[in-house]
Scaffold this motif. Structure first.
Motif, PDB file in Angstrom:
ATOM      1  N   ILE A 318      48.083  26.386  30.210  1.00  0.00           N
ATOM      2  CA  ILE A 318      48.178  25.301  31.187  1.00  0.00           C
ATOM      3  C   ILE A 318      49.638  24.879  31.303  1.00  0.00           C
ATOM      4  O   ILE A 318      50.290  24.610  30.291  1.00  0.00           O
ATOM      5  CB  ILE A 318      47.306  24.105  30.774  1.00  0.00           C
ATOM      6  N   TYR A 319      50.146  24.843  32.508  1.00  0.00           N
ATOM      7  CA  TYR A 319      51.533  24.438  32.683  1.00  0.00           C
ATOM      8  C   TYR A 319      51.636  23.516  33.894  1.00  0.00           C
ATOM      9  O   TYR A 319      50.730  23.433  34.725  1.00  0.00           O
ATOM     10  CB  TYR A 319      52.459  25.656  32.823  1.00  0.00           C
ATOM     11  N   GLY A 320      52.760  22.835  33.996  1.00  0.00           N
ATOM     12  CA  GLY A 320      52.932  21.829  35.040  1.00  0.00           C
ATOM     13  C   GLY A 320      52.716  20.442  34.476  1.00  0.00           C
ATOM     14  O   GLY A 320      52.219  20.250  33.362  1.00  0.00           O
ATOM     15  N   THR A 321      53.084  19.418  35.238  1.00  0.00           N
ATOM     16  CA  THR A 321      52.948  18.035  34.777  1.00  0.00           C
ATOM     17  C   THR A 321      51.840  17.328  35.546  1.00  0.00           C
ATOM     18  O   THR A 321      50.721  17.199  35.050  1.00  0.00           O
ATOM     19  CB  THR A 321      54.286  17.294  34.947  1.00  0.00           C
ATOM     20  N   GLU A 322      52.144  16.868  36.740  1.00  0.00           N
ATOM     21  CA  GLU A 322      51.125  16.152  37.503  1.00  0.00           C
ATOM     22  C   GLU A 322      50.087  17.115  38.092  1.00  0.00           C
ATOM     23  O   GLU A 322      48.893  16.963  37.898  1.00  0.00           O
ATOM     24  CB  GLU A 322      51.797  15.334  38.620  1.00  0.00           C
ATOM     25  N   ASN A 323      50.559  18.104  38.816  1.00  0.00           N
ATOM     26  CA  ASN A 323      49.656  19.072  39.434  1.00  0.00           C
ATOM     27  C   ASN A 323      49.568  20.301  38.538  1.00  0.00           C
ATOM     28  O   ASN A 323      50.240  21.293  38.733  1.00  0.00           O
ATOM     29  CB  ASN A 323      50.164  19.462  40.823  1.00  0.00           C
ATOM     30  N   LYS A 324      48.722  20.221  37.519  1.00  0.00           N
ATOM     31  CA  LYS A 324      48.649  21.271  36.516  1.00  0.00           C
ATOM     32  C   LYS A 324      48.058  22.556  37.090  1.00  0.00           C
ATOM     33  O   LYS A 324      47.193  22.538  37.957  1.00  0.00           O
ATOM     34  CB  LYS A 324      47.805  20.806  35.321  1.00  0.00           C
ATOM     35  N   THR A 325      48.564  23.674  36.586  1.00  0.00           N
ATOM     36  CA  THR A 325      48.070  24.984  36.968  1.00  0.00           C
ATOM     37  C   THR A 325      47.587  25.703  35.725  1.00  0.00           C
ATOM     38  O   THR A 325      48.195  25.601  34.658  1.00  0.00           O
ATOM     39  CB  THR A 325      49.180  25.800  37.653  1.00  0.00           C
ATOM     40  N   VAL A 326      46.508  26.430  35.873  1.00  0.00           N
ATOM     41  CA  VAL A 326      45.915  27.156  34.753  1.00  0.00           C
ATOM     42  C   VAL A 326      46.112  28.651  34.946  1.00  0.00           C
ATOM     43  O   VAL A 326      45.744  29.212  35.974  1.00  0.00           O
ATOM     44  CB  VAL A 326      44.412  26.853  34.622  1.00  0.00           C
ATOM     45  N   LEU A 327      46.746  29.280  33.963  1.00  0.00           N
ATOM     46  CA  LEU A 327      46.801  30.734  33.896  1.00  0.00           C
ATOM     47  C   LEU A 327      45.609  31.139  33.037  1.00  0.00           C
ATOM     48  O   LEU A 327      45.658  31.055  31.812  1.00  0.00           O
ATOM     49  CB  LEU A 327      48.121  31.198  33.279  1.00  0.00           C
ATOM     50  N   HIS A 328      44.520  31.522  33.688  1.00  0.00           N
ATOM     51  CA  HIS A 328      43.234  31.667  33.008  1.00  0.00           C
ATOM     52  C   HIS A 328      43.078  33.064  32.419  1.00  0.00           C
ATOM     53  O   HIS A 328      43.374  34.071  33.063  1.00  0.00           O
ATOM     54  CB  HIS A 328      42.088  31.387  33.973  1.00  0.00           C
ATOM     55  N   ALA A 329      42.566  33.104  31.187  1.00  0.00           N
ATOM     56  CA  ALA A 329      42.319  34.367  30.506  1.00  0.00           C
ATOM     57  C   ALA A 329      40.847  34.747  30.631  1.00  0.00           C
ATOM     58  O   ALA A 329      39.978  33.887  30.748  1.00  0.00           O
ATOM     59  CB  ALA A 329      42.691  34.241  29.028  1.00  0.00           C
ATOM     60  N   PRO A 330      40.523  36.032  30.593  1.00  0.00           N
ATOM     61  CA  PRO A 330      39.118  36.452  30.571  1.00  0.00           C
ATOM     62  C   PRO A 330      38.418  35.924  29.320  1.00  0.00           C
ATOM     63  O   PRO A 330      39.021  35.880  28.235  1.00  0.00           O
ATOM     64  CB  PRO A 330      39.207  37.982  30.550  1.00  0.00           C
ATOM     65  N   GLN A 331      37.169  35.528  29.451  1.00  0.00           N
ATOM     66  CA  GLN A 331      36.452  34.959  28.319  1.00  0.00           C
ATOM     67  C   GLN A 331      36.287  35.959  27.175  1.00  0.00           C
ATOM     68  O   GLN A 331      36.335  35.583  26.004  1.00  0.00           O
ATOM     69  CB  GLN A 331      35.066  34.467  28.763  1.00  0.00           C
ATOM     70  N   TRP A 332      36.107  37.228  27.518  1.00  0.00           N
ATOM     71  CA  TRP A 332      35.855  38.226  26.486  1.00  0.00           C
ATOM     72  C   TRP A 332      37.124  38.889  25.980  1.00  0.00           C
ATOM     73  O   TRP A 332      37.068  39.896  25.289  1.00  0.00           O
ATOM     74  CB  TRP A 332      34.897  39.287  27.019  1.00  0.00           C
ATOM     75  N   GLY A 333      38.284  38.373  26.326  1.00  0.00           N
ATOM     76  CA  GLY A 333      39.533  38.926  25.840  1.00  0.00           C
ATOM     77  C   GLY A 333      40.276  39.745  26.880  1.00  0.00           C
ATOM     78  O   GLY A 333      39.735  40.056  27.950  1.00  0.00           O
ATOM     79  N   PRO A 334      41.534  40.109  26.611  1.00  0.00           N
ATOM     80  CA  PRO A 334      42.334  40.893  27.548  1.00  0.00           C
ATOM     81  C   PRO A 334      41.620  42.187  27.933  1.00  0.00           C
ATOM     82  O   PRO A 334      40.874  42.759  27.140  1.00  0.00           O
ATOM     83  CB  PRO A 334      43.616  41.190  26.766  1.00  0.00           C
ATOM     84  N   VAL A 335      41.868  42.645  29.160  1.00  0.00           N
ATOM     85  CA  VAL A 335      41.189  43.845  29.637  1.00  0.00           C
ATOM     86  C   VAL A 335      42.153  45.021  29.705  1.00  0.00           C
ATOM     87  O   VAL A 335      43.364  44.862  29.906  1.00  0.00           O
ATOM     88  CB  VAL A 335      40.546  43.627  31.022  1.00  0.00           C
ATOM     89  N   VAL A 336      41.602  46.205  29.501  1.00  0.00           N
ATOM     90  CA  VAL A 336      42.327  47.456  29.700  1.00  0.00           C
ATOM     91  C   VAL A 336      41.423  48.380  30.501  1.00  0.00           C
ATOM     92  O   VAL A 336      40.197  48.202  30.534  1.00  0.00           O
ATOM     93  CB  VAL A 336      42.720  48.134  28.364  1.00  0.00           C
ATOM     94  N   VAL A 337      42.039  49.348  31.166  1.00  0.00           N
ATOM     95  CA  VAL A 337      41.290  50.349  31.925  1.00  0.00           C
ATOM     96  C   VAL A 337      41.806  51.727  31.534  1.00  0.00           C
ATOM     97  O   VAL A 337      42.985  51.884  31.195  1.00  0.00           O
ATOM     98  CB  VAL A 337      41.432  50.148  33.453  1.00  0.00           C
ATOM     99  N   PRO A 338      40.941  52.736  31.552  1.00  0.00           N
ATOM    100  CA  PRO A 338      41.400  54.091  31.232  1.00  0.00           C
ATOM    101  C   PRO A 338      42.098  54.734  32.417  1.00  0.00           C
ATOM    102  O   PRO A 338      41.612  54.679  33.546  1.00  0.00           O
ATOM    103  CB  PRO A 338      40.092  54.824  30.893  1.00  0.00           C
ATOM    104  N   ILE A 339      43.256  55.309  32.176  1.00  0.00           N
ATOM    105  CA  ILE A 339      43.971  56.099  33.174  1.00  0.00           C
ATOM    106  C   ILE A 339      44.302  57.443  32.552  1.00  0.00           C
ATOM    107  O   ILE A 339      44.188  57.622  31.326  1.00  0.00           O
ATOM    108  CB  ILE A 339      45.259  55.410  33.668  1.00  0.00           C
ATOM    109  N   GLN A 340      44.702  58.404  33.368  1.00  0.00           N
ATOM    110  CA  GLN A 340      45.092  59.713  32.867  1.00  0.00           C
ATOM    111  C   GLN A 340      46.524  60.007  33.281  1.00  0.00           C
ATOM    112  O   GLN A 340      46.852  59.991  34.472  1.00  0.00           O
ATOM    113  CB  GLN A 340      44.167  60.813  33.397  1.00  0.00           C
ATOM    114  N   VAL A 341      47.372  60.260  32.287  1.00  0.00           N
ATOM    115  CA  VAL A 341      48.760  60.642  32.526  1.00  0.00           C
ATOM    116  C   VAL A 341      48.921  62.088  32.077  1.00  0.00           C
ATOM    117  O   VAL A 341      48.695  62.402  30.901  1.00  0.00           O
ATOM    118  CB  VAL A 341      49.733  59.730  31.768  1.00  0.00           C
ATOM    119  N   LYS A 342      49.237  62.967  32.997  1.00  0.00           N
ATOM    120  CA  LYS A 342      49.372  64.394  32.704  1.00  0.00           C
ATOM    121  C   LYS A 342      48.139  64.921  31.970  1.00  0.00           C
ATOM    122  O   LYS A 342      48.242  65.604  30.948  1.00  0.00           O
ATOM    123  CB  LYS A 342      50.653  64.664  31.919  1.00  0.00           C
TER     124      LYS A 342
END
Length: 554
Positions: A318-342
């Protein structure tokens, strides 16, 4: 994957094969005190080495196995190999176990590969091998034709491609392939093209034609409107000459639109116009939601415009003073996705707040990615601190399932924080699609569906936990999220930002079309002392400048 409450996940989601492999491999020790515990196969051929275990893990992932979307077990194998160097985690294991876990974690995120896999990586060659026939004039090129190989790898007679690029056409400028002729070897012999849209492209692969080959009027006309296109290969549907950047379901093909409507409004029947209107109406009504968020001992209500979803963090900020803004995280934790490199599967995190994709140095070394020493002093992180960029990856290519993606602006940090463990896909990744949808659980029973901030967030019940990627060539990619529980308590964010007006700070390379902050580019004064940014031509480095200037001088 069904939508389940956290209590249901415990019993409903078992370990997958890769999960079991991590658990088993980490537990393996060389048994010297009790020979009866040694498997017979080990007694015959010896215990497997950690590198052998890593090779088997890669083979299983290459065959299509994947990690569990979320683990509520007491032993979350993916979280363990991710945070094995955290004191609270490492204290549970012996040094041989920590070594194995660290090695497997490096494999999962692409920071290291065993020798057998490395030999295959080194043999992969993504470069084009065009023949010596110009696809425009259909003649075999001779030295006197001054053959020029574009940055996309396709070769043309210099005069043919210059005439093609500088031809004044009525209307807009995109060239779309209408038919292709192949030679006996199956290679493109001639590409017949038709004009439409807002830009000019290579007749064979439809990559953007570099600015040095274009008529100056058209070069300025559409390249001055790059805006937030982030240097990716732009598509006429992504913006109009007079309209700037557009995003939203209007861009989708009929098949893509019906696929999205099936998920959001549970409907596929009807005309395109009726489905689109109902989807837009649902997006509008589901965005008008507010809920309570705690900041210490205080509780306050936030509305949709005060929420930013950040998929790479483990705890909301949460950041800001009067008009607060929320940088919201996923409830189940950070997400990753599978990709293929070479052809090698690795896991990548997602950050719709990061201006460019970030590639760890270890991943660059492992896959032998070509880089350019382009730096900039303009980048800052989420907290406003300066971030040093050491170099950029020269075309970061990877696959998301069956879709090949190429990013020109993936950067490598000079001083990598400890939490930069994986490739972090940024805004340039989201821009590479016609549209993306990230559906993730915020709190009990409530999901947010976002597209990186281009349209309003949707707050809905019972949504799939996934990424939907709608490619520019009409493909649909549906990728379930994999959540990695935070066992380290790290809240730092490897997010890159550029303060102020992004379009005013950046220039586009006139040869390879990379879009980057101007202080990191080579500047060529095209107007003998011009003072406005538009009057300068920019290049990534001396190599791009030499190629571009050579085509202009001939």
């Amino acid at each position: 994957m069904p939508v389940l409450d956290s209590e249901e996940w415990t019993s409903a989601v078992p370990y997958t094969l890769p999960d079991n492999m991590l658990v088993t491999y980490i537990a393996m020790l060389t048994f010297t005190d009790n020979p009866t515990t040694i498997p017979i196969s080990w007694q015959v051929v010896g215990a497997p080495k950690p590198e052998d275990l890593a090779t088997v893990l890669v083979r299983v992932l290459q065959a299509g196995a994947r990690f569990s979307p979320i683990n509520w077990h007491s032993l979350d194998p993916l979280a363990i190999v991710t945070h094995i160097d955290t004191p609270s985690v490492s204290s549970r294991y012996s040094e041989p176990q920590r070594y194995t876990a660290r090695l497997l974690g490096d494999v999962v995120y692409g920071r290291w590969m065993p020798n057998e896999i490395m030999k295959e990586v080194q043999s992969v060659n993504h470069s084009c091998s065009p023949d010596d026939t110009c696809a425009i004039c259909l003649t075999d090129m001779e030295p006197c034709d001054n053959p020029v190989t574009l940055y996309c790898g396709h070769k043309y007679c210099l005069e043919c491609i210059k005439s093609f690029g500088k031809a004044k056409l009525n209307g807009d400028l995109t060239h779309r392939i209408s038919s292709v002729e192949l030679n006996e070897a199956g290679q493109v012999r001639r590409a017949r093209v038709r004009a439409e849209g807002t830009d000019k492209r290579c007749p064979i692969c439809r990559r953007l034609l570099c600015g040095d080959l274009l008529d100056p009027y058209y070069n300025e006309r559409y390249r001055s409107l790059v805006g937030l296109r982030l240097g990716i290969d732009r598509h006429e549907a992504g913006g109009e000459v007079t309209g700037g950047t557009r995003r939203g379901p209007q861009l989708l093909t009929d098949e893509q639109l019906r696929f999205e409507c099936q998920i959001i409004i549970d409907k596929t029947e009807g005309t395109r116009e009726s489905l689109l209107e109902e989807l837009l109406q649902t997006m509008r009504t589901s965005s008008q939601l507010g809920f309570d968020v705690k900041d210490g001992a205080k509780t306050f209500s936030v509305k949709e415009e005060n929420i930013r979803v950040e998929l790479s963090i483990s705890a909301s900020i949460i950041y800001g003073t009067e008009n607060k803004t929320v940088l919201h995280a996923p409830q189940w934790g950070p997400v990753v996705v599978p990709i293929q490199v070479k052809d090698v599967p690795i896991l990548a995190s997602l950050s719709p707040s990061s201006i460019f994709t970030v590639v760890p140095k270890a991943v660059v070394r492992t896959f032998g990615l070509k880089t350019k020493p382009i730096t900039s002093s303009q980048f800052i992180d989420f907290s406003g601190k300066h971030v040093d960029v050491a170099e950029v990856v020269d075309e970061f290519r990877f696959y998301l399932k069956n879709i090949e993606i190429c990013l020109n602006n993936a950067v490598v940090l000079k001083n990598e924080p400890s939490f930069v463990k994986s490739v972090q896909l940024g805004m340039d990744f989201f821009e590479s699609a016609l549209w993306t949808r990230c559906s993730v659980r915020l709190q009990d029973g409530l999901y947010v569906v976002s597209d990186g901030g281009y349209t309003s967030h949707m707050f809905m019940k019972d949504q799939p936990d996934e990424l939907r990627y709608y490619s520019r060539d009409g493909k649909i990619c549906q990728v379930p999220f994999i959540h990695v529980r935070d066992l380290a308590g790290e809240t730092s964010l490897p997010i890159l930002s550029l303060p102020g007006d992004f379009s005013a700070q950046c220039g586009e390379c006139q040869w390879c079309c990379r879009y980057f902050p101007c202080d990191g580019m080579l500047k060529y004064d095209d107007n003998n002392g011009g003072v406005s940014t538009r009057e300068f031509r920019y290049y990534c480095d001396e190599d791009c400048k030499a190629k571009g200037m050579a085509t202009r001088s001939c």
